[in-house]
Design an enzyme around this catalytic site. Structure first.
Site, PDB file in Angstrom:
ATOM      1  CE1 TYR A   5       0.343   7.810  -6.574  1.00 31.50           C
ATOM      2  CE2 TYR A   5      -1.514   8.277  -8.033  1.00 31.50           C
ATOM      3  CZ  TYR A   5      -1.015   7.787  -6.827  1.00 31.50           C
ATOM      4  OH  TYR A   5      -1.884   7.267  -5.890  1.00 31.50           O
ATOM      5  CE  LYS A  43      -0.254   4.260  -6.799  1.00 31.27           C
ATOM      6  NZ  LYS A  43      -0.030   3.390  -5.636  1.00 31.27           N
ATOM      7  CB  SER A  60      -4.003   5.321  -8.367  1.00 34.40           C
ATOM      8  OG  SER A  60      -4.712   6.505  -8.668  1.00 34.40           O
ATOM      9  CG  ASN A  70      -1.494   1.336   1.546  1.00 35.86           C
ATOM     10  OD1 ASN A  70      -2.464   1.752   0.915  1.00 35.86           O
ATOM     11  ND2 ASN A  70      -0.903   2.062   2.496  1.00 35.86           N
TER      12      ASN A  70
HETATM   13  P1  NAP Z   1      -0.860   8.671   2.705  1.00 40.74           P
HETATM   14  O1  NAP Z   1      -1.956   9.075   3.642  1.00 40.74           O
HETATM   15  O2  NAP Z   1      -0.019   9.727   2.089  1.00 40.74           O
HETATM   16  O3  NAP Z   1       0.075   7.589   3.453  1.00 40.74           O
HETATM   17  C1  NAP Z   1       1.176   7.050   2.774  1.00 40.74           C
HETATM   18  C2  NAP Z   1       1.711   5.883   3.565  1.00 40.74           C
HETATM   19  O4  NAP Z   1       2.845   5.335   2.854  1.00 40.74           O
HETATM   20  C3  NAP Z   1       2.214   6.287   4.938  1.00 40.74           C
HETATM   21  O5  NAP Z   1       1.996   5.220   5.834  1.00 40.74           O
HETATM   22  C4  NAP Z   1       3.714   6.484   4.698  1.00 40.74           C
HETATM   23  O6  NAP Z   1       4.489   6.300   5.876  1.00 40.74           O
HETATM   24  C5  NAP Z   1       3.986   5.359   3.710  1.00 40.74           C
HETATM   25  N1  NAP Z   1       5.187   5.596   2.917  1.00 40.74           N
HETATM   26  C6  NAP Z   1       5.495   6.648   2.141  1.00 40.74           C
HETATM   27  N2  NAP Z   1       6.718   6.494   1.584  1.00 40.74           N
HETATM   28  C7  NAP Z   1       7.207   5.304   2.018  1.00 40.74           C
HETATM   29  C8  NAP Z   1       8.415   4.588   1.831  1.00 40.74           C
HETATM   30  N3  NAP Z   1       9.418   5.050   1.055  1.00 40.74           N
HETATM   31  N4  NAP Z   1       8.575   3.403   2.462  1.00 40.74           N
HETATM   32  C9  NAP Z   1       7.610   2.912   3.253  1.00 40.74           C
HETATM   33  N5  NAP Z   1       6.429   3.537   3.477  1.00 40.74           N
HETATM   34  C10 NAP Z   1       6.231   4.719   2.869  1.00 40.74           C
HETATM   35  O7  NAP Z   1      -1.415   7.815   1.490  1.00 40.74           O
HETATM   36  P2  NAP Z   1      -2.872   7.222   1.192  1.00 40.74           P
HETATM   37  O8  NAP Z   1      -3.698   8.290   0.585  1.00 40.74           O
HETATM   38  O9  NAP Z   1      -3.365   6.471   2.364  1.00 40.74           O
HETATM   39  O10 NAP Z   1      -2.483   6.223   0.011  1.00 40.74           O
HETATM   40  C11 NAP Z   1      -2.165   4.863   0.220  1.00 40.74           C
HETATM   41  C12 NAP Z   1      -2.021   4.185  -1.119  1.00 40.74           C
HETATM   42  O11 NAP Z   1      -3.227   4.366  -1.864  1.00 40.74           O
HETATM   43  C13 NAP Z   1      -0.899   4.739  -1.990  1.00 40.74           C
HETATM   44  O12 NAP Z   1      -0.295   3.695  -2.730  1.00 40.74           O
HETATM   45  C14 NAP Z   1      -1.623   5.680  -2.923  1.00 40.74           C
HETATM   46  O13 NAP Z   1      -0.931   5.858  -4.139  1.00 40.74           O
HETATM   47  C15 NAP Z   1      -2.926   4.944  -3.118  1.00 40.74           C
HETATM   48  N6  NAP Z   1      -4.031   5.804  -3.557  1.00 40.74           N
HETATM   49  C16 NAP Z   1      -4.502   6.810  -2.768  1.00 40.74           C
HETATM   50  C17 NAP Z   1      -5.567   7.585  -3.244  1.00 40.74           C
HETATM   51  C18 NAP Z   1      -6.162   8.708  -2.447  1.00 40.74           C
HETATM   52  O14 NAP Z   1      -7.048   9.389  -2.971  1.00 40.74           O
HETATM   53  N7  NAP Z   1      -5.747   8.952  -1.219  1.00 40.74           N
HETATM   54  C19 NAP Z   1      -6.103   7.333  -4.495  1.00 40.74           C
HETATM   55  C20 NAP Z   1      -5.597   6.299  -5.261  1.00 40.74           C
HETATM   56  C21 NAP Z   1      -4.555   5.537  -4.787  1.00 40.74           C
HETATM   57  P3  NAP Z   1       4.806   7.569   6.864  1.00 40.74           P
HETATM   58  O15 NAP Z   1       3.526   7.853   7.623  1.00 40.74           O
HETATM   59  O16 NAP Z   1       5.883   7.085   7.758  1.00 40.74           O
HETATM   60  O17 NAP Z   1       5.212   8.706   5.993  1.00 40.74           O
END
Ligand code: NAP
Length: 247
Positions: free
Chosen positions: A154, A158, A141, A89
């Protein structure tokens, strides 16, 4: 088939979607290993898991580093056992129009979002193969399918995840391991909270369900794919996007 508890690894479980997935899998009875990038973040994961009565703990890892992933895998195997459920994730954005995109912005996103699939899946399929059971869910995504201006890095990462998912599903299906992707739309997390107001309302106008998704709604889809109910689904990308993109 096997709904019995196992060790489930969820990367990026400190917040947002990953945290909701860790809680979902914990409530299903799995021992959850959730990761953050810092020890402080890992400790916070251990705290919220304990508060929710979930077995497992937080670990620190940088999924863009080979050494860090190797160290994590050794620690999980020593303290628990090889994870048979893996949810990739962790992900980042470094948005910019291609004409302005720095090489580091390209590399960081590809290496973190897509490179992590190689590192973590390679390190975990062996254990699953031995157990003749496994569940891998990779978080993609909607923009991997739809594209999005400012996100060439990005959306390439994906779309790459989805191709990787299909190929690995073919390679290891005969061992009782399923490999799927879940492609969220626009979900209310830290990743989307700083978008300019105008961009948020433009996005909302394109979503038939007329709202952002909640992290728990992505976690529910992951829970289905991990459970016995999802046992015959593999190589698939499940879109959870309120209708904003219908392949
Ligand atoms: P988020 O709130 O920004 O959280 C990102 C998470 O990834 C955090 O736990 C962060 O850890 C961890 N992370 C970042 N860089 C890392 C690294 N180099 N090594 C290990 N862990 C790392 O993201 P989110 O919105 O929950 O998104 C989660 C996933 O869903 C991602 O793959 C994102 O692309 C995908 N996604 C999100 C959305 C959306 O609308 N939010 C839409 C489509 C897809 P820290 O807390 O320690 O920084």
């Amino acid at each position: 088939m096997n709904d019995s508890p196992t060790v489930a690894l969820v990367t990026g479980a400190s917040r947002g979607i990953g945290r909701a997935i860790a809680i979902e899998l914990g409530k299903m009875g799995h021992v959850v290993v959730g990761t953050a990038t810092t020890q402080q973040g890992a400790d916070n994961i251990s705290v919220y898991m304990a508060e929710q009565g979930i077995k497992g703990k937080g670990f620190a890892v940088d999924v863009s580093s080979d050494d860090s992933v190797s160290t994590l895998m050794a620690a999980i195997t020593e303290e628990f056992s090889a994870p048979l459920v893996v949810v990739n994730n962790a992900g980042i954005t470094r948005d910019n129009l291609l004409m302005r995109m720095k090489a580091a912005e390209w590399q960081d996103v590809i290496n973190t979002n897509l490179g992590s699939m190689y590192r973590i899946c390679k390190a975990t399929v062996k254990g699953m193969t031995k157990a003749r059971f496994g569940r891998i869910v990779n978080i993609s995504s909607v923009v991997g399918s739809s594209g999005n201006a400012g996100q060439t890095n990005y959306s390439a990462s994906k779309a790459g995840i989805e191709g990787f998912t299909r190929s690995l599903a073919i390679e290891i299906g005969s061992r009782g391991i399923t490999v799927n992707a879940v492609a969220p739309g626009f979900i209310a997390t830290d990743m989307t909270k700083d978008l300019p107001e105008a961009q948020t309302s433009a996005l909302l106008s394109q979503i038939p369900l007329a709202r952002l998704g909640q992290p728990e709604e992505i976690a529910g889809a992951v829970g289905f794919l991990v459970s016995d109910k999802g046992a015959y689904v593999t190589g698939e990308t499940l879109h959870v996007n309120g209708g904003m993109y219908m392949g």
